[in-house]
Design an enzyme around this catalytic site. Structure first.
Site, short mmCIF file in Angstrom:
data_model
loop_
_atom_site.label_atom_id
_atom_site.label_comp_id
_atom_site.label_asym_id
_atom_site.label_seq_id
_atom_site.Cartn_x
_atom_site.Cartn_y
_atom_site.Cartn_z
CG HIS A 1 42.05 43.09 33.04
ND1 HIS A 1 41.54 44.37 33.08
CD2 HIS A 1 42.55 42.85 34.28
CE1 HIS A 1 41.74 44.88 34.28
NE2 HIS A 1 42.35 43.97 35.04
CD GLU A 2 43.00 39.15 35.85
OE1 GLU A 2 44.06 39.04 36.52
OE2 GLU A 2 42.12 39.99 36.13
CG HIS B 1 47.11 42.37 36.00
ND1 HIS B 1 47.44 43.66 36.31
CD2 HIS B 1 45.75 42.29 36.08
CE1 HIS B 1 46.34 44.35 36.58
NE2 HIS B 1 45.30 43.54 36.44
#
Length: 377
Positions: free
Chosen positions: A67-68, A71
């Site tokens: 998820h990170e 980003h």
């Protein structure tokens, strides 16, 4: 984020692990192995449940990292510098510079939840497929659990309040409509404060009703409220720092002191003449060796002051961030790593120390600029 340890790099981005990450793995692993799996796939040994629970916790950690990382990858593609990725008990944080456009802010924000949705769908699909095979009931249950957790994570992150990804989407929308990035940041932060208070209230209502899981909801709400409040303060302060050079904010001339002096000798001989809150320590050759906060010095117990030297309680200059006098202060502050932070060493030509910038110096600049009418409320 403080209290985190660097654990290498992910696609060139420094990865930091907070001390609460093992707690996350154990908590979710224990819940999965002691409750979810025995209820869904009964009749297995305790060892099987324990190993499967631990595997599920580690897979959840990997999905948070994905998820990170999404980003970070999206930010880099949009030309936004990324400083670090930090995983901790309530998820993760990707430190990066401010987006230059509302469109870039939007795509960076949605990339994380979209990744969680993809991971969740893949895990659910794999779990359903394995469930149809004999002997794979436990791995299938772990994957199904992982899939649902990621779907919930994606939906929760899309709530329209900072610091959640949904808050970044709101920020991008307000920015695009008004053309004012600072206003957009304040709007998203206020929504985050409201959401945090709501989650805390719901959590405590659940606890009072006998649902102990509400305590976790209250903790998440507290985190959201604290971070949103910090972002709101930053959104109010940032306009006042815009265009300010490091040389305009630094304390100069710098007050220095020999690092080999004892704390007691400093208190007796030099403290009365000290005007600044931070001293620069020098070694025998006159080179800067550390920064010493007077507040930190005051915490040294009186019985130890005769033997403890100033360098023993100072921050070594190798751990301090540096900048040039002509660097813009706002950009410098954005790039500070969790391990350094303030104060900053201002170096001319990368060698000569010409000043330092402390939190008090930044506050002074903000107050001065606000009085001139350049700060936003």
């Amino acid at each position: 984020m403080n209290a985190s340890v660097r654990m290498g790099r992910v696609l060139g981005v420094p990865l930091r692990i907070h001390w609460t990450v093992p707690l996350l793995v154990m908590l979710f692993g224990y819940s999965l192995g002691s409750q979810t799996l025995p209820a869904g796939v009964p009749g297995r040994s305790d060892t099987t449940y324990t190993v499967a629970g631990l595997a599920g916790g580690l897979l959840l950690l990997a999905s948070l990292l994905a998820h990170e990382t999404a980003h970070a990858i999206t930010a880099r593609r949009k030309g936004i510098p990324v400083q670090s990725i930090t995983l901790w008990a309530l998820g993760g944080m990707t430190a990066m510079s401010r987006p230059r456009t509302a469109g870039a802010a939007f795509w960076v924000a949605v990339s994380g939840p979209l990744t969680s949705l993809v991971v969740g769908a893949l895990a659910l699909g794999a779990g359903i497929g394995l469930h149809a095979l004999p002997g794979w009931a436990v791995p299938a249950a772990v994957l199904l659990w992982l899939g649902w957790v990621n779907l919930v994570l994606a939906v929760f992150n899309l709530l329209p309040a900072a610091p959640l990804d949904g808050g970044r989407v709101v920020q991008a929308a307000v920015w695009r409509r008004t053309g004012d990035q600072d206003r957009a940041e304040r709007a998203a932060a206020r929504a985050g404060q409201a959401l945090g208070i709501l989650l805390i209230g719901l959590g405590w209502i659940a606890v009072l009703g006998g649902v102990l899981g509400g305590l976790w909801l209250a903790v998440v709400g507290f985190f959201v409220m604290v971070v949103a409040s910090a972002e709101h303060r930053h959104a109010r302060v940032a306009p006042a720092l815009r265009g300010v050079r490091a040389a305009d904010a630094m304390s100069s001339p710098v007050e220095t002191c020999h690092d080999w002096l004892t704390v007691q000798r400093y208190v007796d001989e030099l403290a009365p003449a000290t005007r600044h809150s931070t001293l620069v320590l020098t070694d025998f050759e006159g080179r800067p060796s550390g920064l010493l906060s007077i507040a930190r010095l005051s915490r040294v117990p009186v019985p130890q002051r005769e033997t403890v030297r100033l360098r023993d309680v100072a921050m070594q200059t190798s751990r301090c961030a540096t900048c040039a006098p002509d660097d813009l202060l706002e950009g410098v502050l954005e790039k500070l790593s969790p391990s350094s932070g303030l104060p900053l060493l201002v170096m001319a030509d990368g060698r000569q120390l010409v000043g330092i910038i402390t939190a008090r110096d930044v506050s002074r600049i903000v107050r001065r600029q606000t009085l001139r009418g350049t700060g936003n409320q």
